[in-house]
Design an enzyme around this catalytic site. Structure first.
Site, PDB file in Angstrom:
ATOM      1  N   SER A   1       4.349 -29.897  -2.089  1.00  0.00           N
ATOM      2  CA  SER A   1       3.946 -29.014  -0.988  1.00  0.00           C
ATOM      3  C   SER A   1       2.411 -29.004  -0.856  1.00  0.00           C
ATOM      4  O   SER A   1       1.811 -30.066  -0.711  1.00  0.00           O
ATOM      5  CB  SER A   1       4.523 -27.614  -1.234  1.00  0.00           C
ATOM      6  OG  SER A   1       4.470 -26.837  -0.070  1.00  0.00           O
TER       7      SER A   1
ATOM      8  N   GLU B   1      14.495 -30.402   5.202  1.00  0.00           N
ATOM      9  CA  GLU B   1      13.171 -29.770   5.186  1.00  0.00           C
ATOM     10  C   GLU B   1      12.472 -29.842   6.538  1.00  0.00           C
ATOM     11  O   GLU B   1      12.435 -30.910   7.162  1.00  0.00           O
ATOM     12  CB  GLU B   1      12.253 -30.487   4.178  1.00  0.00           C
ATOM     13  CG  GLU B   1      12.675 -30.355   2.752  1.00  0.00           C
ATOM     14  CD  GLU B   1      11.492 -30.650   1.835  1.00  0.00           C
ATOM     15  OE1 GLU B   1      10.376 -30.155   2.099  1.00  0.00           O
ATOM     16  OE2 GLU B   1      11.681 -31.383   0.866  1.00  0.00           O
TER      17      GLU B   1
ATOM     18  N   HIS C   1      13.086 -27.846   0.236  1.00  0.00           N
ATOM     19  CA  HIS C   1      11.695 -27.946  -0.174  1.00  0.00           C
ATOM     20  C   HIS C   1      11.549 -27.886  -1.705  1.00  0.00           C
ATOM     21  O   HIS C   1      11.967 -26.923  -2.345  1.00  0.00           O
ATOM     22  CB  HIS C   1      10.931 -26.793   0.467  1.00  0.00           C
ATOM     23  CG  HIS C   1       9.453 -26.938   0.400  1.00  0.00           C
ATOM     24  ND1 HIS C   1       8.779 -27.995   0.992  1.00  0.00           N
ATOM     25  CD2 HIS C   1       8.493 -26.174  -0.178  1.00  0.00           C
ATOM     26  CE1 HIS C   1       7.482 -27.858   0.777  1.00  0.00           C
ATOM     27  NE2 HIS C   1       7.282 -26.773   0.071  1.00  0.00           N
TER      28      HIS C   1
END
Lengths: 303, 303
Positions: free
Chosen positions: A141, A235, A265
């Site tokens: 991320s 996602e 995620h």
């Protein structure tokens, strides 16, 4: 291995996201660390200057090769603790050591605080005797964003680069132009456009989101080492992963993209209960092990 | 392993492409088969109905699992012979048998002749006792197109699908809308927009290039088995590979994309002299071996 991804999707969808940063951070530490790391990994907390850091090493692994890891959490949350099981687990599977850091978080510490801390951790590894070719860097991320940002910074400084980079569900476009931000909105239980917008505002603190230093998708990647990108097909950030693979390829970088069906995620956080989390971690481990393997000379390869 | 990709680029750039189909086919057989296959592989030619076919099997490999392979050549050239070393080599590395066919070529036999022959070869494997789960299908360039076209046809017929699909430098968009057709034009020694346009005209014979049956990039991939895509970064067709990975992911298919720096169209053809051809073949072999491995039950996995 007794849970399915649908159980996790239901669990996360059922819990409304809190509003204060303190509550968000506490919740992230809670939901990311629902399972303990493998029992045989030794975690050693310490500090790099003022930056909290932690080594991990499993028995009979190679302490001379290391993964420097940057946790996710939108540059505003996440911690060494939230990602301990995932990072330690992949390090064990790769047969290497890991180093995780608690880089400074926004909104208290916007860009470029996290990048400065990442650079400090990189320099620390050099001081410990690690050559660039014995180091991989990685993150999920926002940590994937920080991974590429560090590579670009090292390149701009004219310094040697690590052997490889590993990106999990990376967030690479703070202008949020990926089509899957909308097309996957109904099935992604964790990451929405609104949520990302709030994080970006806190992290940027007025900085231009089109700057490749904060949106590495727009950078020129020429000269980067091999990159592994892993992303779930459920996602909203799927397109960031696909687009960065294309951009790396356009720049003649060795890029490997894995898209895992139905995964959410940073799903490898839940490898303790998710067979495809364990499988993706194993693939990352193999890839990192191979990328950090001592290179054979042409003569050795032919012989 | 004494040649570099630059030597190949120079070799191919220096030779102008002939104009007649007969000369083009002869030249493709010549330049693709400059090195012999590994000496220990046994190749067995035969026919499926009227379609020339060839088994390959290396010693101590598993004849109960098979790769059905479709050669490239723009649907107008290429043969079992041109691709023998590549196909046999990857089968050996995967530890399985391979079946290659000389499907009918355009312009003499435009769409859907090749697809009909591909379907006949698939049916033949079933008659030989191969279950769908023991078969992978694959191909390079137009053969990658044919691979996806066969999957979509099987799906439309309501038939079981093979365990996996392998695409090398696939040509998937006969409308030629990929940005790398222009951005990589100067460094790709083999594939240009003009060249592809001539091939598409011959193959389509008036058929709509937007039809997903001939341009699988535009298909809905929901329900397909895992797909490995390998492509070189010096290819005008790079974008077809990147875009199909994104489209597969959008449809929740397990997709793996590998972009190999500096490599050219279907570079694994020259694995006999190219270290990265051998390395990419080894990766494909590993992936195919894993995809065709007997599936463990939940109980076996936990036990």
């Amino acid at each position: 291995m007794d849970s399915d991804i649908d159980d996790l999707k239901t669990l996360f969808t059922a819990k409304p996201r809190p509003t204060s940063w303190a509550e968000r951070r506490a919740r992230m530490d809670e939901i990311c660390a629902i399972d303990p790391p493998p029992a045989d990994i030794v975690f050693t907390p310490f500090a790099i200057g003022g930056i909290p850091a932690e080594w991990s090493l499993a028995p009979e692994r190679d302490a001379a090769r290391v993964l420097l890891y940057f946790h996710g959490g939108g540059y505003c949350a996440g911690s060494i603790g939230s990602h301990r099981a995932m990072v330690g687990g992949v390090g064990k599977l790769a047969g290497i050591r890991t180093l995780a850091i608690d880089y400074r978080l926004a909104p208290e510490h916007p860009y470029p605080a996290a990048l400065e801390d990442a650079l400090a951790a990189w320099r620390f590894l050099g001081e410990q005797g690690y050559t660039p070719q014995s180091i991989a860097i990685g993150g999920d991320s926002a940590g994937g964003n920080l991974t590429l940002a560090l590579l670009l910074r090292l390149q701009a400084l004219g310094e040697p680069l690590p052997a490889a980079a590993w990106l999990v569900s990376p967030w690479l476009d703070l202008q949020m132009t990926g089509a899957t931000l909308d097309s996957k909105a109904d099935i992604d239980p964790l990451i929405s456009r609104d949520y990302l917008t709030g994080l970006a505002t806190a992290f940027l603190a007025g900085h231009d989101p089109a700057d490749p230093a904060v949106s590495p998708l727009y950078a020129d990647f020429t000269g980067l080492p091999p990159v592994l990108i892993q992303v779930g097909s459920s996602e909203t950030l799927l397109d960031d992963a696909v687009r960065v693979a294309g951009a790396l390829g356009a720049a003649e970088v060795h890029a490997t993209l894995e898209i895992w069906p139905r995964m959410i995620h940073a799903w490898m956080l839940w490898s303790g209960r998710l067979a495809d989390g364990q499988a993706a971690s194993a693939r990352a481990g193999e890839w990192l092990c191979r990328a950090l393997r001592p290179k054979l000379s042409q003569q050795e390869r032919d012989g």
